[in-house]
Design an enzyme around this catalytic site. Structure first.
Site: not given
Length: 236
Positions: A85-86, A88, A165, A197
């Site tokens: 996860c970028n 994060a 999502k 992403c």
């Protein structure tokens, strides 16, 4: 002693399984894994985080959530940790603190071997917080690459992430918006596109893309993770 890989994923939930597939592919490519016993022991956490595309982050809530996930992997005594996860990585120092010395790969650093030689005009597809954190721009700038940006690009990426999502990678509306985004990218006359992403990475398989060179951070992270795994096994 068994060498274990820790994966802190789930950000977003649909990006976890594609990343695990990339790890399996890398095992086959890097050391010829064939039978079940040839593959790594992996501890995978799908971690729900308080992230909402287009909304401001609650930094403290994000840090506490991410550190809890890292702590769980530390307790499983993993030998390397990958966080696909970028976003994060905006909190990477806090993740390192929670990792207690266990090697923690930085997803942006893993793209360095994949960068083209010489000048390049690069479009960066990422969430607003990732872009604002600036770590990709710093790495690409050090490598002599020009990072291209626009408000139209950012708005379409934010909308696309939110749609994925809600509806999944294969939804017609998602595919349509991805096609529209590709038109915007082509109009910017870029030479390379960095997919920063992990929610976007699976779209590369959904729509054939011609005339653009993509660098997928999920792929780069998977490659680096298995490289570290192989090295750790050799050292045991």
């Amino acid at each position: 002693m068994t060498v274990k890989i820790g994966v802190l994923a789930g950000m977003g939930p649909r990006s976890t399984a594609p990343f695990i597939d990339l790890l399996i592919d890398e095992c086959q490519q890097q050391y010829g894994a064939t039978h079940d016993i040839d593959f790594p022991e992996m501890h995978i956490i799908s971690l729900p985080t308080p992230f909402f595309p287009g909304q401001a982050l609650d930094d403290q809530a994000m840090i506490e959530t991410l550190q809890r996930g890292i702590n769980d992997l530390v307790n499983r005594q993993v030998n390397v940790i990958a966080v696909p996860c970028n976003l994060a990585h905006c909190y990477f120092p806090h993740l390192q603190q929670a990792a207690e010395g266990i090697p923690l790969l930085h997803i942006a650093e893993t793209i360095i071997p994949a960068l083209p030689y010489g000048p390049a005009r690069i479009v960066l597809l990422a969430t607003e917080p990732t872009l604002e954190a600036g770590f990709y721009q710093e790495i690409l700038g050090r490598a002599g690459k020009e990072v291209m940006d626009s408000s139209v690009l950012r708005n379409k990426v934010t909308a696309l992430i939110a749609m994925i999502k809600a509806e999944g990678f294969a939804a017609p509306s998602v595919i349509q918006l991805w096609r529209e985004l590709l038109i915007v990218i082509n109009a910017m006359q870029s030479t390379h596109v960095v997919i920063a992403c992990t929610d976007l990475s699976p779209l590369l398989k959904s729509v054939p893309v011609e005339g653009l060179a993509f660098i997928d951070t999920s792929q780069s992270l998977a490659k680096a993770t298995i490289s570290v795994y192989v090295q750790a096994k050799d050292e045991k």
